[in-house]
Structures are given as C-alpha cells and as structure tokens.
Design a protein around this motif. Structure first.
Motif, PDB file in Angstrom:
ATOM      1  N   THR A   1      12.655-120.782 -88.681  1.00 51.56           N
ATOM      2  CA  THR A   1      11.912-119.530 -88.695  1.00 51.56           C
ATOM      3  C   THR A   1      12.342-118.522 -87.636  1.00 51.56           C
ATOM      4  O   THR A   1      11.998-117.339 -87.739  1.00 51.56           O
ATOM      5  CB  THR A   1      10.408-119.810 -88.522  1.00 51.56           C
ATOM      6  OG1 THR A   1      10.207-120.548 -87.304  1.00 51.56           O
ATOM      7  CG2 THR A   1       9.884-120.646 -89.690  1.00 51.56           C
ATOM      8  N   GLY A   2      13.058-118.957 -86.626  1.00 48.61           N
ATOM      9  CA  GLY A   2      13.478-118.017 -85.596  1.00 48.61           C
ATOM     10  C   GLY A   2      14.356-118.663 -84.542  1.00 48.61           C
ATOM     11  O   GLY A   2      14.560-119.887 -84.549  1.00 48.61           O
TER      12      GLY A   2
ATOM     13  N   GLU B   1      20.592-120.274 -94.177  1.00 49.49           N
ATOM     14  CA  GLU B   1      19.619-119.189 -94.253  1.00 49.49           C
ATOM     15  C   GLU B   1      18.580-119.243 -93.137  1.00 49.49           C
ATOM     16  O   GLU B   1      17.609-118.479 -93.121  1.00 49.49           O
ATOM     17  CB  GLU B   1      18.909-119.212 -95.609  1.00 49.49           C
ATOM     18  CG  GLU B   1      17.999-120.412 -95.837  1.00 49.49           C
ATOM     19  CD  GLU B   1      18.726-121.640 -96.343  1.00 49.49           C
ATOM     20  OE1 GLU B   1      18.047-122.602 -96.732  1.00 49.49           O
ATOM     21  OE2 GLU B   1      19.972-121.640 -96.347  1.00 49.49           O
ATOM     22  N   ALA B   2      18.731-120.133 -92.175  1.00 49.06           N
ATOM     23  CA  ALA B   2      17.746-120.325 -91.115  1.00 49.06           C
ATOM     24  C   ALA B   2      17.446-119.035 -90.362  1.00 49.06           C
ATOM     25  O   ALA B   2      18.328-118.217 -90.089  1.00 49.06           O
ATOM     26  CB  ALA B   2      18.228-121.396 -90.137  1.00 49.06           C
ATOM     27  N   GLY B   3      16.179-118.885 -89.990  1.00 45.78           N
ATOM     28  CA  GLY B   3      15.762-117.712 -89.235  1.00 45.78           C
ATOM     29  C   GLY B   3      16.430-117.597 -87.881  1.00 45.78           C
ATOM     30  O   GLY B   3      16.526-116.500 -87.322  1.00 45.78           O
ATOM     31  N   ALA B   4      16.910-118.701 -87.337  1.00 45.29           N
ATOM     32  CA  ALA B   4      17.592-118.672 -86.040  1.00 45.29           C
ATOM     33  C   ALA B   4      18.868-117.847 -86.084  1.00 45.29           C
ATOM     34  O   ALA B   4      19.375-117.446 -85.038  1.00 45.29           O
ATOM     35  CB  ALA B   4      17.918-120.099 -85.597  1.00 45.29           C
ATOM     36  N   LEU B   5      19.391-117.575 -87.289  1.00 44.64           N
ATOM     37  CA  LEU B   5      20.654-116.839 -87.425  1.00 44.64           C
ATOM     38  C   LEU B   5      20.451-115.394 -87.845  1.00 44.64           C
ATOM     39  O   LEU B   5      21.403-114.715 -88.242  1.00 44.64           O
ATOM     40  CB  LEU B   5      21.555-117.538 -88.455  1.00 44.64           C
ATOM     41  CG  LEU B   5      21.871-119.009 -88.213  1.00 44.64           C
ATOM     42  CD1 LEU B   5      22.898-119.494 -89.231  1.00 44.64           C
ATOM     43  CD2 LEU B   5      22.363-119.247 -86.804  1.00 44.64           C
ATOM     44  N   GLN B   6      19.237-114.882 -87.748  1.00 42.10           N
ATOM     45  CA  GLN B   6      18.964-113.514 -88.206  1.00 42.10           C
ATOM     46  C   GLN B   6      19.887-112.491 -87.550  1.00 42.10           C
ATOM     47  O   GLN B   6      20.362-111.555 -88.201  1.00 42.10           O
ATOM     48  CB  GLN B   6      17.503-113.154 -87.930  1.00 42.10           C
ATOM     49  CG  GLN B   6      16.519-113.838 -88.870  1.00 42.10           C
ATOM     50  CD  GLN B   6      15.084-113.460 -88.569  1.00 42.10           C
ATOM     51  OE1 GLN B   6      14.828-112.659 -87.674  1.00 42.10           O
ATOM     52  NE2 GLN B   6      14.149-114.040 -89.296  1.00 42.10           N
ATOM     53  N   ALA B   7      20.167-112.654 -86.274  1.00 39.80           N
ATOM     54  CA  ALA B   7      20.988-111.671 -85.569  1.00 39.80           C
ATOM     55  C   ALA B   7      22.457-111.729 -85.963  1.00 39.80           C
ATOM     56  O   ALA B   7      23.217-110.809 -85.660  1.00 39.80           O
ATOM     57  CB  ALA B   7      20.855-111.871 -84.057  1.00 39.80           C
TER      58      ALA B   7
ATOM     59  N   THR C   1      18.034-128.794 -90.173  1.00 41.12           N
ATOM     60  CA  THR C   1      18.444-129.482 -88.985  1.00 41.12           C
ATOM     61  C   THR C   1      17.336-129.835 -88.088  1.00 41.12           C
ATOM     62  O   THR C   1      17.321-130.866 -87.485  1.00 41.12           O
ATOM     63  CB  THR C   1      19.405-128.616 -88.204  1.00 41.12           C
ATOM     64  OG1 THR C   1      20.577-128.501 -88.929  1.00 41.12           O
ATOM     65  CG2 THR C   1      19.697-129.209 -86.898  1.00 41.12           C
ATOM     66  N   GLY C   2      16.396-129.007 -87.925  1.00 43.02           N
ATOM     67  CA  GLY C   2      15.338-129.359 -87.020  1.00 43.02           C
ATOM     68  C   GLY C   2      14.064-129.622 -87.724  1.00 43.02           C
ATOM     69  O   GLY C   2      13.104-130.018 -87.128  1.00 43.02           O
ATOM     70  N   SER C   3      13.927-129.385 -89.009  1.00 43.79           N
ATOM     71  CA  SER C   3      12.664-129.585 -89.632  1.00 43.79           C
ATOM     72  C   SER C   3      12.663-130.645 -90.638  1.00 43.79           C
ATOM     73  O   SER C   3      13.581-130.830 -91.340  1.00 43.79           O
ATOM     74  CB  SER C   3      12.210-128.395 -90.396  1.00 43.79           C
ATOM     75  OG  SER C   3      12.811-127.285 -90.181  1.00 43.79           O
ATOM     76  N   PRO C   4      11.507-131.256 -90.806  1.00 33.85           N
ATOM     77  CA  PRO C   4      11.364-132.260 -91.808  1.00 33.85           C
ATOM     78  C   PRO C   4      11.551-131.751 -93.191  1.00 33.85           C
ATOM     79  O   PRO C   4      12.065-132.432 -93.995  1.00 33.85           O
ATOM     80  CB  PRO C   4       9.967-132.746 -91.599  1.00 33.85           C
ATOM     81  CG  PRO C   4       9.628-132.387 -90.231  1.00 33.85           C
ATOM     82  CD  PRO C   4      10.508-131.243 -89.857  1.00 33.85           C
ATOM     83  N   ALA C   5      11.060-130.635 -93.518  1.00 39.00           N
ATOM     84  CA  ALA C   5      11.117-130.265 -94.905  1.00 39.00           C
ATOM     85  C   ALA C   5      12.341-129.567 -95.388  1.00 39.00           C
ATOM     86  O   ALA C   5      12.506-129.413 -96.546  1.00 39.00           O
ATOM     87  CB  ALA C   5       9.953-129.408 -95.231  1.00 39.00           C
ATOM     88  N   ALA C   6      13.214-129.062 -94.648  1.00 39.34           N
ATOM     89  CA  ALA C   6      14.332-128.337 -95.199  1.00 39.34           C
ATOM     90  C   ALA C   6      15.449-129.257 -95.472  1.00 39.34           C
ATOM     91  O   ALA C   6      15.370-130.330 -95.166  1.00 39.34           O
ATOM     92  CB  ALA C   6      14.782-127.348 -94.195  1.00 39.34           C
ATOM     93  N   PRO C   7      16.658-129.077 -95.880  1.00 39.45           N
ATOM     94  CA  PRO C   7      17.624-130.149 -95.970  1.00 39.45           C
ATOM     95  C   PRO C   7      17.905-130.331 -94.706  1.00 39.45           C
ATOM     96  O   PRO C   7      17.388-129.884 -94.048  1.00 39.45           O
ATOM     97  CB  PRO C   7      18.794-129.585 -96.557  1.00 39.45           C
ATOM     98  CG  PRO C   7      18.579-128.178 -96.345  1.00 39.45           C
ATOM     99  CD  PRO C   7      17.137-127.947 -96.137  1.00 39.45           C
ATOM    100  N   ASP C   8      18.057-129.831 -95.327  1.00 35.13           N
ATOM    101  CA  ASP C   8      18.791-128.957 -94.702  1.00 35.13           C
ATOM    102  C   ASP C   8      18.838-127.940 -95.742  1.00 35.13           C
ATOM    103  O   ASP C   8      19.697-127.721 -96.441  1.00 35.13           O
ATOM    104  CB  ASP C   8      19.997-129.564 -94.260  1.00 35.13           C
ATOM    105  CG  ASP C   8      19.687-130.348 -93.103  1.00 35.13           C
ATOM    106  OD1 ASP C   8      19.970-130.030 -92.105  1.00 35.13           O
ATOM    107  OD2 ASP C   8      19.111-131.308 -93.149  1.00 35.13           O
ATOM    108  N   GLY C   9      17.730-127.239 -95.786  1.00 37.39           N
ATOM    109  CA  GLY C   9      17.630-126.130 -96.627  1.00 37.39           C
ATOM    110  C   GLY C   9      16.486-125.348 -96.176  1.00 37.39           C
ATOM    111  O   GLY C   9      15.385-125.524 -96.604  1.00 37.39           O
ATOM    112  N   SER C  10      16.627-124.406 -95.281  1.00 36.96           N
ATOM    113  CA  SER C  10      15.517-123.687 -94.735  1.00 36.96           C
ATOM    114  C   SER C  10      15.081-122.514 -95.564  1.00 36.96           C
ATOM    115  O   SER C  10      15.725-122.122 -96.486  1.00 36.96           O
ATOM    116  CB  SER C  10      15.864-123.135 -93.386  1.00 36.96           C
ATOM    117  OG  SER C  10      16.546-124.002 -92.627  1.00 36.96           O
ATOM    118  N   ALA C  11      13.984-121.879 -95.140  1.00 36.88           N
ATOM    119  CA  ALA C  11      13.505-120.720 -95.847  1.00 36.88           C
ATOM    120  C   ALA C  11      14.492-119.576 -95.700  1.00 36.88           C
ATOM    121  O   ALA C  11      15.147-119.454 -94.693  1.00 36.88           O
ATOM    122  CB  ALA C  11      12.169-120.304 -95.271  1.00 36.88           C
ATOM    123  N   PRO C  12      14.592-118.733 -96.731  1.00 40.32           N
ATOM    124  CA  PRO C  12      15.561-117.646 -96.672  1.00 40.32           C
ATOM    125  C   PRO C  12      15.356-116.781 -95.431  1.00 40.32           C
ATOM    126  O   PRO C  12      14.245-116.466 -95.066  1.00 40.32           O
ATOM    127  CB  PRO C  12      15.271-116.854 -97.947  1.00 40.32           C
ATOM    128  CG  PRO C  12      14.622-117.851 -98.843  1.00 40.32           C
ATOM    129  CD  PRO C  12      13.871-118.780 -97.955  1.00 40.32           C
TER     130      PRO C  12
END
Length: 432
Positions: free
Chosen positions: A287-288, A361-367, A44-55
């Motif tokens: 990432t966060g 899997e975005a880091g923003a959802l860790q909590a 959603t916010g990055s160019p490289a993910a799909p929207d498919g972020s790092a685990p």
C-alpha cells in the motif's frame, strides 16, 4: 550445538549419502481459493498478495540507477534431472536465429488474470512465447478440478510456443493464513516453529505444499517466508508467517521446508530478502513505501542469516522485498537496488538461481512511475523475473513491451538480459 549447526551437519550427511490482497508481503486478508480458509496476505510482505498486490497508482517517473554487471551464474538448480535442457542462448527458438527482443522480454514476465478463465489475450501471449509463467490467486480457483482444467489450457498453449520449456505456474501456499488452495500445509510458520518437533513439522509442511500444488499442475510455490521477526505481533509475526525470532531456527525450518517441497518437483521461493522481520505491524509495501532502519549487523547477522542455508539447499528462487534498507541502499527499495540484488544476494550470499520481484503494482513503487518504468528499473537492478500480479494481462504486456524497448535501445545490456532469461529458462526446463 546450535540448531543452525545441527542442521548444517544433517544436510551434509544427506548430501554425502546421496484475492483480495495481492502481494507476497502483506498481512491478513488473504485469499485462499476454494477453501477460503482464512484471510491471508500476498506479495512480498503480505499474506494475501502473491505476490500480487493491489494495483498501484501511476506517478511521475523516477530515474533508475543502472546496475553493475552481474556476477556470472550457473542458473537455477534443476529439480528434474531428466527434463530437457534449453538449447542455445535463452532457449533459442527452433528454426530461427534466436529469440526476438519481445520474446526475450516475455521470458522474464509472470502474468496474472481475473476470474476463473484465462483470457484469450493471455493464451495468445503464451503461444507467441511472450510469457514466462502465470500466478494464481483464490479468485482464479473454484475447485482443484477447475484449476487442473485451466492448467491444461495453459500447457496446450505453451506447446504451440517457440519456447521449448514448461511455463512457471505458481501461487502462494505458505500454510496457515496464506493459502490459495485448500489443504496442505495447514500449519502456519509460527505453529511449525512451536511444534514438538519443528524440523519434522517443517518437512511435513513442505511435502504437503509440494504434493498439493503438483496435484493440480503447479510447479512453483512462493514460499517459504524466511523473515526473522523481532517483536511479537509485528508485520511478520501477526499473520504467523515467521517461523521464529531466532535466525538459527528460521534457517533450519526454512531449509527443511525447501528440501521437502523440492523433492516433489515443485520449486521453492525464499522470501523476502533481505528480510521484513523488523517491519512494524502497520507497515505494508503493498500500500505504500516502507523504510526499515535496521543496522547492517542486524541485517546480516539476523535477517539475512537464513539465506546461505537456503542457497545450500538449492532453493529455486529468491523474492526480494520492496522495503528500503538505508544500511544497504538508502535510495532504492531492495528489489530495485543493484547493491542489494547483485552485491548482497549474489556476491555476499552466493545465490545463483532466479530472482523474482514482489508484486510489481505495489504501492511502495508509486514514485517509480508506470508499469514499464518499474519493470525496467527492476531489470537494471538485476532482477530476473517480474511479477505482474494485478489480475490484468495488460500489466504483463506493458512490462514486457518496456523491457523489449529498453533492450532494443541499449538501455538494458543484451548479455546481462540474456543471462537473466537463461536463468529463468533453466529453471523452467527443470520443472514439469
């Protein structure tokens, strides 16, 4: 007249006449498939993910706030009027009394996988009617011919499924840095906005994106980005993913891209609602956690301003941001907030199509906790499609299993759940 007013008049006239990076939100570092033209974000916010972020790491569970009853919806627009329509509730399975909880849940999950070959587990899930679609990254593509072969395998598996609707086969093909396939659109959003005739350039980019994806058998593009950047070089601008700092310009060019692309039979996705235009350069929901303290007037008058035009253009999907917007909901990321999804996007903006998360899997959802907990929280907020883009089929299976359990237990309302599945099925049935 303003660009925005001029565009509305033009639209009315036309109507009358007829991987390394994994999330859609991140900046540079994008995986571009065979071309590997440039590094771009994804997600959603990055160019490289799909929207498919790092685990993202698994963390303690957070209690999600149940969403209010959703506004009745007519479903996503039909891009192909001649395509078969779903029959029965949620495209009920032929020869049965209807879909099982597992099948209903699967119809809301988009899967991903590593490498060039779809794993047997994914094909089995598709045959069983347990998947809504698949997202592709650069690591999944070695050539257009190879991708067409993969698409044939996936479609053959779908033909054995009880769900009589095509899979959603998607990628991020924004243009510029964010491309998973070689070729069109070559120009970034910024360069389109700076063109001598920006509307013509946006139309050409939308046509090019749709033609390119349709040529390999894909039917959904996670583009265009409608973020309105506020400061040059910030998150949305540094990767050239924003058309302009003027919401009227973004509205006009985003709408031109959407209309042109959807004329090719490829559904467009407006992202990242309610907007990442105020995100600093170092912010990345992949990432966060990210909090954007924009005031309500900035959000509604600038960041959300392009969306009514996109809705009027019958955009197929809207992707929500994982950032937190205290002016709307201080406690939840947008994609986990019923206030943002149901009240702001559905009721205030009037969107009735398919909502899709950024990378689950975005880091923003860790909590929030595990994959399953994130999936249920998103569904409670009113999200229709869950994007499992960690290149691991197990992620999609975990999300679907959690949704099915929450549906069976009554934590997720069956009528609302079925309405979401119906919106997805209607979108699928209108695509090739």
């Amino acid at each position: 007249m303003s660009l925005r007013t001029g565009w509305v008049v033009t639209a009315l006239a036309l109507l009358l006449a007829s991987g390394t990076v994994t999330s859609c939100a991140s900046p540079p570092g994008t995986d571009t498939g065979t071309a590997r033209t440039t590094a771009a974000p994804t997600g959603t916010g990055s160019p490289a993910a799909p929207d498919g972020s790092a685990p993202a790491a698994t963390t303690p569970t957070a209690t999600a706030t149940p969403a209010p009853s959703p506004t009745p919806s007519r479903g996503a627009p039909t891009l192909n009027p001649t395509a078969p329509r779903p029959t029965g509730t949620a495209g009920s399975d032929e020869g049965t009394d209807g879909p099982t909880p597992a099948q209903l849940a699967g119809r809301r999950v988009v899967y991903s996988y590593p490498g060039l070959t779809p794993p047997p587990a994914l094909l089995a899930d598709i045959r069983a009617g347990l998947a809504a679609g698949v997202i592709f990254f650069g690591e999944n593509v070695s050539s257009p011919e190879q991708l067409r072969s993969v698409v044939r395998q996936l479609r053959e598996a779908q033909q054995q499924s009880p769900v009589q609707a095509p899979l959603l086969l998607m990628t991020d093909q924004e243009g510029g840095l964010v491309r998973r396939l070689p070729g069109a659109p070559e120009l970034s959003a910024r360069r389109i906005g700076q063109a001598a005739d920006p509307v013509a350039a946006a139309t050409e980019a939308g046509t090019g994106a749709g033609t390119n994806l349709a040529g390999v058998g894909l039917n959904v593009n996670l583009a265009p980005v409608l973020d309105v950047y506020d400061v040059p070089g910030n998150f949305a601008d540094r990767a050239e993913r924003s058309f302009s700092s003027d919401p009227d310009v973004v509205a006009a060019l985003g709408t031109a891209f959407i209309k042109a692309q959807q004329r090719t039979g490829v559904a467009a996705t407006a992202k990242h609602f309610p907007g990442l235009g105020t995100a600093p350069a170092n912010s990345n929901t992949d990432t966060g956690p990210v909090t954007l303290p924009a005031g309500l007037s900035r959000l509604r008058d600038v960041d959300e301003a392009p969306y009514p035009d996109a809705v009027a253009a019958d955009v197929g999907l809207v992707m929500l941001s994982w950032a937190v917007y205290p002016a709307l909901d201080p406690d939840h990321p947008a994609g986990l907030s019923a206030t943002v999804v149901e009240r702001e996007l559905r009721e205030r903006i009037g969107f009735e199509g398919v909502t899709i998360t950024d990378a689950l899997e975005a880091g923003a959802l860790q909590a929030v906790g595990t994959t399953g907990q994130r999936a249920v929280a998103a569904a409670l907020a009113g999200m229709d499609l869950l994007l499992c883009s960690a290149r691991d089929t197990g992620q999609g299976e975990q999300a679907a299993a959690a949704l099915a359990e929450a549906l069976t237990s009554g934590r997720l309302d069956r009528d609302e759940f079925t309405a979401a599945a119906d919106r997805v099925t209607a979108l699928r049935s209108g695509l090739g």
